[in-house]
Design an enzyme around this catalytic site. Structure first.
Site, PDB file in Angstrom:
ATOM      1  N   ASP A  60      10.867   0.381  48.018  1.00  9.14           N
ATOM      2  CA  ASP A  60      10.552   0.787  49.389  1.00  9.14           C
ATOM      3  C   ASP A  60      11.849   0.906  50.196  1.00  9.14           C
ATOM      4  OD1 ASP A  60       9.590   1.022  51.964  1.00  9.14           O
ATOM      5  OD2 ASP A  60       8.150  -0.638  51.789  1.00  9.14           O
ATOM      6  N   THR A 131      12.843  18.725  58.605  1.00  9.02           N
ATOM      7  CA  THR A 131      11.808  19.743  58.803  1.00  9.02           C
ATOM      8  C   THR A 131      12.087  20.588  60.052  1.00  9.02           C
ATOM      9  OG1 THR A 131       9.496  19.968  59.479  1.00  9.02           O
ATOM     10  CG2 THR A 131      10.506  17.864  59.932  1.00  9.02           C
ATOM     11  N   ASP A 132      11.535  21.786  60.072  1.00  5.39           N
ATOM     12  CA  ASP A 132      11.662  22.631  61.273  1.00  5.39           C
ATOM     13  C   ASP A 132      10.819  22.088  62.426  1.00  5.39           C
ATOM     14  OD1 ASP A 132       9.109  23.268  60.298  1.00  5.39           O
ATOM     15  OD2 ASP A 132       9.422  25.443  60.325  1.00  5.39           O
ATOM     16  N   GLU A 133       9.914  21.122  62.118  1.00  7.38           N
ATOM     17  CA  GLU A 133       9.010  20.631  63.160  1.00  7.38           C
ATOM     18  C   GLU A 133       9.760  19.866  64.254  1.00  7.38           C
ATOM     19  OE1 GLU A 133       5.205  19.235  61.792  1.00  7.38           O
ATOM     20  OE2 GLU A 133       5.403  20.346  59.919  1.00  7.38           O
ATOM     21  N   TYR A 156       4.954  12.400  63.580  1.00  8.39           N
ATOM     22  CA  TYR A 156       5.706  12.797  62.386  1.00  8.39           C
ATOM     23  C   TYR A 156       7.019  13.480  62.778  1.00  8.39           C
ATOM     24  CZ  TYR A 156       7.265  15.857  58.589  1.00  8.39           C
ATOM     25  OH  TYR A 156       8.042  16.529  57.678  1.00  8.39           O
ATOM     26  N   LYS A 160      10.964  12.255  62.379  1.00 10.51           N
ATOM     27  CA  LYS A 160      11.974  13.019  61.632  1.00 10.51           C
ATOM     28  C   LYS A 160      13.146  13.375  62.555  1.00 10.51           C
ATOM     29  CE  LYS A 160      11.900  14.352  57.890  1.00 10.51           C
ATOM     30  NZ  LYS A 160      12.317  13.740  56.594  1.00 10.51           N
TER      31      LYS A 160
END
Ligand code: NAD
Ligand code: TYD
Length: 352
Positions: A60, A131-133, A156, A160
């Protein structure tokens, strides 16, 4: 021989990256570190699990002591960090896992890399996959570039974005040699069937409703997963330290149009009358904070490193559908949760 850590290698994109690196670079030792959450599945790597230059470590990234010890033991030369909680809907129902894994986990890896590399960063690199988010939502026009301001809307994407900021902070503050890439939506084999493409293929196969959020007008830019893996390979080897690269498919679809393509192709594949699968489309309550449109400008990566997507969407989606139809067992197992029982058994405390 270089030792490269790939985190999250039992997941969707990670398994494609691990497979590519293990087969393309026999002189690298590839260590795949993965917690095997519901999204991690060693069946994704069956074909390469016995390769001499491959090792799997279950662990983890949130466990700082474990991560420090692993870095000291293995003396990694490079890190490609993909491990994450990755599903927006789960981040809405349970944000904390996203904070722990995506933010704390990333910082644990940064600290451990800094610790073992101390002041000797030569030939080392810490590559963070994002991510593009993080850029938020576009209106009807425009594209995300590497300089678009961050404006995340879901737990989320916010987690990120936070991890991206921390990676840049370690570059600026400690001179840790980091690189970041931000990619658009991926599709392809081995994707957990909570995401749009595999979920809908699975539901069509099983005559289950296809839950379209809102009016299905949201737009995503879809990239075939192996093209993302190739971009990661290129950026890991040729990318400039401190830089960010956007990766995208130049391939925008409204959800409803994409779903109709899936329905038509699945009808043909399953020998059903055209229109059968479309009847399964069910409009449901919209996702909270649902971003309207993502679209990536990947011209920097294309111009500076010569990357091109290898597949057109038509070919990529055909290959993807073929893969899920041919790997019905994989999809059924994952969807039924059987593989989770397997891992409980395989890794139970009393076996060691
Ligand atoms: P995934 O959910 O399929 O896989 C994530 C993997 O990380 C799993 O194998 C899981 O077991 C592992 N993991 C989760 N928590 C962990 C922890 N605490 N410690 C160790 N391992 C842990 O995700 P994916 O779709 O393959 O995405 C991989 C990366 O790419 C993520 O960082 C994601 O943000 C990014 N990304 C994804 C997409 C996409 O379309 N899927 C697009 C752009 C960027
Ligand atoms: P998803 O695959 O979850 O990726 P992301 O949210 O990271 O873009 O969803 C892709 C799009 O499909 C997104 O606009 C939400 C929508 N969607 C549905 O309409 N129904 C569904 O059941 C799912 C999972 C997604």
């Amino acid at each position: 021989m270089k030792t490269i850590l790939i985190t999250g290698g039992a997941g969707f994109i990670g398994s494609h990256v691990v497979r590519l690196f293990v087969s393309k670079y026999p002189d690298y030792k590839i260590v795949n570190l993965d917690k095997l959450t519901y999204a991690g599945n060693l069946a994704n790597l069956k074909d390469i699990e016995k390769a001499k230059n491959y090792e799997f470590v279950k662990g983890d990234i949130v466990d700082a002591d474990f991560i420090q010890k692993l870095f000291v033991e293995k003396q990694f030369d490079g890190v490609i960090h993909l491990a994450a909680e990755s599903h927006v809907d789960r981040s809405i129902s349970n944000p904390m896992e996203f904070i722990f894994t995506n933010i704390v986990g990333t910082v644990n890896l940064l600290n451990a890399a800094r610790h073992i590399w101390s002041d000797n960063f030569e030939d080392k690199r810490f590559y963070h996959i994002s991510t593009d988010e993080v850029y938020g939502s576009l209106g009807e026009t425009g594209l995300f570039t590497e300089t678009t301001a961050y404006d995340p809307h879901s737990p989320y994407s916010a987690s990120k974005a936070s991890s991206d900021h921390l990676v840049r902070a370690y570059l600026d503050t400690f001179k840790l040699p980091t690189i970041i890439s931000n990619c658009s939506n991926n599709y392809g084999g081995f994707q957990f069937p909570e995401k749009l493409v595999p979920l809908f293929i699975h539901n069509i196969q099983n005559n289950k409703p296809l839950p379209v959020y809102g009016k299905g007008e949201n737009i995503r830019d879809w990239l075939y997963v192996e093209d993302h893996a190739n971009a990661i390979d290129l950026i890991f080897h040729k990318g400039v330290i401190g830089e960010t690269y956007n990766i995208g498919g130049n391939n925008e679809w409204t959800n409803i149009d994409l779903i109709k393509v899936l329905c038509k192709k699945m009808d043909k594949k399953l020998g059903r009358e055209t229109g059968t699968s479309e009847k399964l489309i069910t409009y449901v309550k919209d996702r909270a904070g649902h971003d309207l449109r993502y679209a990536i400008d990947s011209s920097k990566l294309q111009k500076e490193l010569g990357w091109e997507p290898s597949l057109q969407f038509e070919e990529g989606i055909e290959k993807t559908i073929d893969w899920y139809v041919a790997n019905q067992d994989w999809l059924d197992n994952v969807a039924s949760g059987d593989y989770l029982k397997y891992y409980d058994n395989q890794y139970s405390e009393d076996r060691f």
